[in-house]
Design a protein around this motif. Structure first.
Motif, PDB file in Angstrom:
ATOM      1  N   HIS A   1     -35.127 -81.867  53.979  1.00  0.00           N
ATOM      2  CA  HIS A   1     -34.870 -80.495  54.396  1.00  0.00           C
ATOM      3  C   HIS A   1     -35.221 -80.355  55.864  1.00  0.00           C
ATOM      4  O   HIS A   1     -36.300 -80.740  56.289  1.00  0.00           O
ATOM      5  CB  HIS A   1     -35.702 -79.507  53.575  1.00  0.00           C
ATOM      6  N   GLN A   2     -34.303 -79.782  56.597  1.00  0.00           N
ATOM      7  CA  GLN A   2     -34.583 -79.520  57.999  1.00  0.00           C
ATOM      8  C   GLN A   2     -35.190 -78.132  58.105  1.00  0.00           C
ATOM      9  O   GLN A   2     -34.628 -77.160  57.632  1.00  0.00           O
ATOM     10  CB  GLN A   2     -33.305 -79.584  58.823  1.00  0.00           C
ATOM     11  N   GLN A   3     -36.316 -78.067  58.706  1.00  0.00           N
ATOM     12  CA  GLN A   3     -36.984 -76.781  58.850  1.00  0.00           C
ATOM     13  C   GLN A   3     -36.557 -76.158  60.169  1.00  0.00           C
ATOM     14  O   GLN A   3     -36.651 -76.772  61.222  1.00  0.00           O
ATOM     15  CB  GLN A   3     -38.494 -76.954  58.820  1.00  0.00           C
ATOM     16  N   THR A   4     -36.077 -74.942  60.056  1.00  0.00           N
ATOM     17  CA  THR A   4     -35.700 -74.213  61.256  1.00  0.00           C
ATOM     18  C   THR A   4     -36.652 -73.046  61.417  1.00  0.00           C
ATOM     19  O   THR A   4     -37.033 -72.393  60.447  1.00  0.00           O
ATOM     20  CB  THR A   4     -34.256 -73.688  61.158  1.00  0.00           C
ATOM     21  N   GLN A   5     -37.025 -72.792  62.628  1.00  0.00           N
ATOM     22  CA  GLN A   5     -37.949 -71.698  62.889  1.00  0.00           C
ATOM     23  C   GLN A   5     -37.160 -70.424  63.149  1.00  0.00           C
ATOM     24  O   GLN A   5     -36.105 -70.446  63.769  1.00  0.00           O
ATOM     25  CB  GLN A   5     -38.822 -72.009  64.096  1.00  0.00           C
ATOM     26  N   ALA A   6     -37.684 -69.333  62.624  1.00  0.00           N
ATOM     27  CA  ALA A   6     -37.058 -68.042  62.868  1.00  0.00           C
ATOM     28  C   ALA A   6     -37.266 -67.672  64.331  1.00  0.00           C
ATOM     29  O   ALA A   6     -38.268 -68.039  64.937  1.00  0.00           O
ATOM     30  CB  ALA A   6     -37.674 -66.976  61.975  1.00  0.00           C
ATOM     31  N   PRO A   7     -36.298 -66.943  64.908  1.00  0.00           N
ATOM     32  CA  PRO A   7     -36.481 -66.549  66.308  1.00  0.00           C
ATOM     33  C   PRO A   7     -37.680 -65.626  66.458  1.00  0.00           C
ATOM     34  O   PRO A   7     -37.912 -64.744  65.638  1.00  0.00           O
ATOM     35  CB  PRO A   7     -35.183 -65.823  66.656  1.00  0.00           C
TER      36      PRO A   7
END
Length: 85
Positions: free
Chosen positions: A19-25
């Motif tokens: 899973h690629q973790q993306t950070q919320a803006p």
């Protein structure tokens, strides 16, 4: 001896999922949103209060107009009755 032999259930290979973790803006620290929410809530409350007051005033004017009309009809009938005698 009399039991049927069931075939072996093949096991499916488990795929490896990463899973690629993306950070919320990140919101700008200089502009909090809480005051705007408070202003919006108070604006809605003010509109509701003004609407209720205007509706009550309109109802009061309508009731007053009906009562004045009834009083005028009663007075007219009294005046006409006095002239006929």
């Amino acid at each position: 001896m009399f039991r049927p032999k069931l075939p072996d259930v093949p096991t499916l290979p488990t795929p490896t999922v990463t899973h690629q973790q993306t950070q919320a803006p990140v919101a700008l620290a200089g502009r909090p949103i809480a005051p705007y929410v408070g202003i919006g809530a108070s604006a809605v409350a003010a509109v509701v209060v003004v609407g209720i007051v205007l509706t009550a005033l309109l109802a009061a004017v309508a009731v007053s107009a009906v009562s004045v009309a009834i009083a005028a009809v009663v007075l007219r009938s009294l005046v006409n009755g006095a002239h006929k005698r």
